[in-house]
Design a protein around this motif. Structure first.
Motif, PDB file in Angstrom:
ATOM      1  N   ASP A  41      29.481  43.296  43.933  1.00 51.71           N
ATOM      2  CA  ASP A  41      29.364  42.518  42.703  1.00 51.71           C
ATOM      3  C   ASP A  41      29.921  41.108  42.867  1.00 51.71           C
ATOM      4  OD1 ASP A  41      28.068  44.294  41.168  1.00 51.71           O
ATOM      5  OD2 ASP A  41      29.854  45.125  40.237  1.00 51.71           O
ATOM      6  N   SER A  42      29.121  40.128  42.499  1.00 49.32           N
ATOM      7  CA  SER A  42      29.612  38.757  42.478  1.00 49.32           C
ATOM      8  C   SER A  42      30.515  38.594  41.265  1.00 49.32           C
ATOM      9  CB  SER A  42      28.459  37.787  42.313  1.00 49.32           C
ATOM     10  OG  SER A  42      27.550  37.968  43.338  1.00 49.32           O
ATOM     11  N   LEU A  43      31.526  37.773  41.425  1.00 52.38           N
ATOM     12  CA  LEU A  43      32.409  37.534  40.288  1.00 52.38           C
ATOM     13  C   LEU A  43      31.894  36.330  39.505  1.00 52.38           C
ATOM     14  CD1 LEU A  43      34.776  38.439  38.706  1.00 52.38           C
ATOM     15  CD2 LEU A  43      36.280  37.151  40.184  1.00 52.38           C
ATOM     16  N   ASP A  44      30.898  36.577  38.666  1.00 50.00           N
ATOM     17  CA  ASP A  44      30.404  35.516  37.791  1.00 50.00           C
ATOM     18  C   ASP A  44      31.154  35.603  36.467  1.00 50.00           C
ATOM     19  OD1 ASP A  44      29.368  37.877  36.917  1.00 50.00           O
ATOM     20  OD2 ASP A  44      27.512  37.001  36.198  1.00 50.00           O
ATOM     21  N   VAL A  45      30.851  34.672  35.565  1.00 49.14           N
ATOM     22  CA  VAL A  45      31.657  34.578  34.350  1.00 49.14           C
ATOM     23  C   VAL A  45      31.483  35.808  33.454  1.00 49.14           C
ATOM     24  CG1 VAL A  45      30.036  33.277  32.860  1.00 49.14           C
ATOM     25  CG2 VAL A  45      32.491  32.868  32.682  1.00 49.14           C
ATOM     26  N   MET A  46      30.321  36.437  33.490  1.00 51.90           N
ATOM     27  CA  MET A  46      30.121  37.633  32.655  1.00 51.90           C
ATOM     28  C   MET A  46      30.942  38.806  33.197  1.00 51.90           C
ATOM     29  SD  MET A  46      28.209  36.304  30.414  1.00 51.90           S
ATOM     30  CE  MET A  46      27.074  34.922  30.246  1.00 51.90           C
ATOM     31  N   MET A  47      30.991  38.926  34.516  1.00 51.46           N
ATOM     32  CA  MET A  47      31.830  39.967  35.130  1.00 51.46           C
ATOM     33  C   MET A  47      33.302  39.686  34.827  1.00 51.46           C
ATOM     34  SD  MET A  47      32.251  42.657  36.972  1.00 51.46           S
ATOM     35  CE  MET A  47      30.704  43.040  37.770  1.00 51.46           C
ATOM     36  N   LEU A  48      33.640  38.402  34.865  1.00 53.39           N
ATOM     37  CA  LEU A  48      35.007  37.976  34.550  1.00 53.39           C
ATOM     38  C   LEU A  48      35.401  38.466  33.158  1.00 53.39           C
ATOM     39  CD1 LEU A  48      36.878  36.115  36.220  1.00 53.39           C
ATOM     40  CD2 LEU A  48      36.082  34.210  34.859  1.00 53.39           C
ATOM     41  N   LEU A  49      34.468  38.330  32.216  1.00 60.28           N
ATOM     42  CA  LEU A  49      34.748  38.727  30.827  1.00 60.28           C
ATOM     43  C   LEU A  49      34.916  40.242  30.703  1.00 60.28           C
ATOM     44  CD1 LEU A  49      32.313  36.359  28.912  1.00 60.28           C
ATOM     45  CD2 LEU A  49      34.798  36.399  28.691  1.00 60.28           C
ATOM     46  N   PHE A  63      39.801  31.032  40.225  1.00 65.13           N
ATOM     47  CA  PHE A  63      38.642  30.134  40.107  1.00 65.13           C
ATOM     48  C   PHE A  63      39.127  28.693  40.003  1.00 65.13           C
ATOM     49  CE2 PHE A  63      35.231  33.225  39.046  1.00 65.13           C
ATOM     50  CZ  PHE A  63      34.182  32.579  39.681  1.00 65.13           C
ATOM     51  N   ILE A 110      37.660  33.333  45.726  1.00 60.47           N
ATOM     52  CA  ILE A 110      36.542  34.065  45.136  1.00 60.47           C
ATOM     53  C   ILE A 110      35.492  34.320  46.219  1.00 60.47           C
ATOM     54  CG2 ILE A 110      34.717  33.997  43.363  1.00 60.47           C
ATOM     55  CD1 ILE A 110      37.530  34.065  42.122  1.00 60.47           C
ATOM     56  N   ASN A 111      35.029  35.552  46.279  1.00 61.57           N
ATOM     57  CA  ASN A 111      34.065  35.930  47.316  1.00 61.57           C
ATOM     58  C   ASN A 111      32.769  35.133  47.164  1.00 61.57           C
ATOM     59  OD1 ASN A 111      32.479  37.196  49.155  1.00 61.57           O
ATOM     60  ND2 ASN A 111      32.818  39.265  48.404  1.00 61.57           N
ATOM     61  N   ASN A 112      32.415  34.382  48.188  1.00 59.74           N
ATOM     62  CA  ASN A 112      31.168  33.612  48.070  1.00 59.74           C
ATOM     63  C   ASN A 112      30.149  33.980  49.144  1.00 59.74           C
ATOM     64  OD1 ASN A 112      32.514  32.515  50.156  1.00 59.74           O
ATOM     65  ND2 ASN A 112      32.726  30.459  49.314  1.00 59.74           N
TER      66      ASN A 112
ATOM     67  N   ARG B 108      23.370  36.489  39.591  1.00 60.31           N
ATOM     68  CA  ARG B 108      24.792  36.342  39.268  1.00 60.31           C
ATOM     69  C   ARG B 108      25.554  35.641  40.375  1.00 60.31           C
ATOM     70  NH1 ARG B 108      26.433  41.806  38.617  1.00 60.31           N
ATOM     71  NH2 ARG B 108      28.457  40.803  38.761  1.00 60.31           N
ATOM     72  N   LYS B 109      25.097  35.825  41.595  1.00 71.20           N
ATOM     73  CA  LYS B 109      25.746  35.146  42.725  1.00 71.20           C
ATOM     74  C   LYS B 109      25.633  33.621  42.548  1.00 71.20           C
ATOM     75  CE  LYS B 109      27.861  34.842  46.295  1.00 71.20           C
ATOM     76  NZ  LYS B 109      29.195  35.412  46.333  1.00 71.20           N
ATOM     77  N   SER B 112      27.897  32.473  39.824  1.00 72.26           N
ATOM     78  CA  SER B 112      29.289  32.469  40.266  1.00 72.26           C
ATOM     79  C   SER B 112      29.584  31.181  41.040  1.00 72.26           C
ATOM     80  CB  SER B 112      29.547  33.700  41.145  1.00 72.26           C
ATOM     81  OG  SER B 112      30.813  33.633  41.720  1.00 72.26           O
ATOM     82  N   LYS B 116      32.005  27.689  40.247  1.00 72.80           N
ATOM     83  CA  LYS B 116      32.897  27.049  41.223  1.00 72.80           C
ATOM     84  C   LYS B 116      32.541  25.565  41.365  1.00 72.80           C
ATOM     85  CE  LYS B 116      32.762  30.680  44.109  1.00 72.80           C
ATOM     86  NZ  LYS B 116      32.658  31.316  45.397  1.00 72.80           N
ATOM     87  N   ASN B 147      29.892  29.288  31.473  1.00 73.33           N
ATOM     88  CA  ASN B 147      30.531  28.654  32.633  1.00 73.33           C
ATOM     89  C   ASN B 147      31.283  27.397  32.196  1.00 73.33           C
ATOM     90  OD1 ASN B 147      29.858  30.434  34.647  1.00 73.33           O
ATOM     91  ND2 ASN B 147      28.068  29.297  35.366  1.00 73.33           N
TER      92      ASN B 147
END
Lengths: 115, 251
Positions: A41-49, A63, A110-112, B108-109, B112, B116, B147
């Motif tokens: 899973d990417s840590l995007d803002v929705m996952m963050l929430l 971040f 953050i994993n990229n 989503r990647k 993300s 950044k 974002n």
């Protein structure tokens, strides 16, 4: 001195309990450990929430200031370094964060990686 | 200290862009160095305030989010003459349906990395002396908007006097702004006193209501005009300056 040792042991146990509780919260009733389920899973803002409050604060701070050490994060969140280290490692197990070593310091970011 | 404000709302058509543009100019008239970014990538309109679409825009906010360009390459001069006052630079989003369609398919990647890139861009602007960054967002829970909320210091919530807007704003407050631990201030725009009765001691949803701009047809008729510049004594312009002063006290 003995009192100090007892307090340290209590603190250690509390951290362990906290880590276990986090796992229960994150996994819900799912039978698999969190690292297997969310590893890509990417840590995007929705996952963050959707993260629990304490992990969200840690991830949001990462971040903002990452790459950073647990100590850097703790300075911003005003929590103990050991607590942030625990949270960061949980985020690493979930696949949201990566860590690397530079000399004696461990940095998190953050994993990229492309999934 | 530099300040990043995201102008956001639960519903569309609340006046976010008008408020963002006028607020940016109001800060600049105070001598501040301001940067205005169009984060409403799915319905960009910021550019309509500054040119008729004929000027050359080398790069877009889209290029910043995708990581193709850095912030310094996408930011440009507005061409607005502020005399001896501060400076407003701007970064536009591309109002091209193919671009918007492509954006809707981003995963989503990508989002993300976009977050950044926004944070990196914000830091770069501040390093270069920008004092106020204003992010004009799209309505609701679009990726680009959230974002922007995640990257800001304060969310200026633009609220219109409708039941739908109130209900959706409450959802955003509890599910996004408070979750991301953001400072917030509410502006009631197109305000009708009789329809906003849930304000208690100047607070709503736990955040201060810092302005109530009445519903005036003149504002709608003059859309596209930067009233803070062209008509400083207008009720809207005075409200914007008041918002600016109150934000200073909140932060």
């Amino acid at each position: 001195m003995i009192e100090k040792e007892i307090i340290e042991e209590i603190l250690h146990n509390l951290k362990e309990i906290n880590a276990k509780l986090d796992k229960i919260i994150l996994n819900g009733n799912m039978p698999y450990p969190d690292e297997e389920i969310n590893s890509s899973d990417s840590l995007d803002v929705m996952m963050l929430l959707s993260l629990p409050d304490h992990l969200r604060t840690t991830a949001t701070t990462l971040f903002e200031i990452g790459p950073a050490t647990a100590e850097d994060i703790a300075e911003v969140t005003r929590k103990e370094r050991a607590v942030e280290s625990n949270y960061l490692n949980q985020l690493v197990r979930m696949g949201h964060v990566e860590k690397y070593r530079e000399g004696r310091k461990v940095y998190f970011h953050i994993n990229n990686k492309l999934c | 200290m530099a300040l990043t404000i995201a102008v956001h709302s639960a519903k569309g058509g609340t006046g976010k862009t008008s408020i963002a543009v006028n607020l940016a100019i109001a800060y600049a008239l105070d001598g501040r160095k301001v940067c205005l970014l169009d984060m409403d990538l799915r319905g960009p309109t910021l550019r309509t305030f500054f040119d008729d679409g004929s000027s050359e825009v080398p790069f877009w906010v889209n290029d910043l989010l995708s990581g193709k360009k850095g912030i310094n390459e996408v930011v440009m001069d507005t061409g607005v003459d502020l005399g001896m006052a501060g400076k407003v630079s701007v970064a536009y989003s591309k109002a091209d349906i193919f671009e918007i369609r492509e954006l809707a398919s981003k995963d989503r990647k990508w989002q993300s990395n976009a977050l950044k890139n926004i944070i990196t861009g914000k830091k770069e602007l501040i390093r270069n002396g920008t004092e106020v960054i204003i992010l004009d967002t799209g309505p609701g829970v679009e990726y680009e908007s959230i974002n922007a909320v995640a990257a800001c210091d304060l969310v200026l919530i633009v609220h219109s006097s409708t039941k739908a807007c109130s209900e959706c704003t409450e959802q955003l407050v509890n599910g996004v702004y408070k979750s991301l631990n953001k400072k917030c201030a509410i502006v009631d725009n197109m305000h009708h006193c009789s329809l906003d009765d849930d304000t208690l001691d100047g607070m709503r949803y736990g955040f201060p209501v810092i302005a109530a701009i009445p519903c005036i047809c003149d504002i709608a008729k003059r859309s596209g005009e930067i009233l803070v510049l062209s008509d400083r004594e207008h009720e809207f312009s005075r409200a914007i300056c008041d918002i600016k002063d109150k934000l200073g006290r909140i932060l």
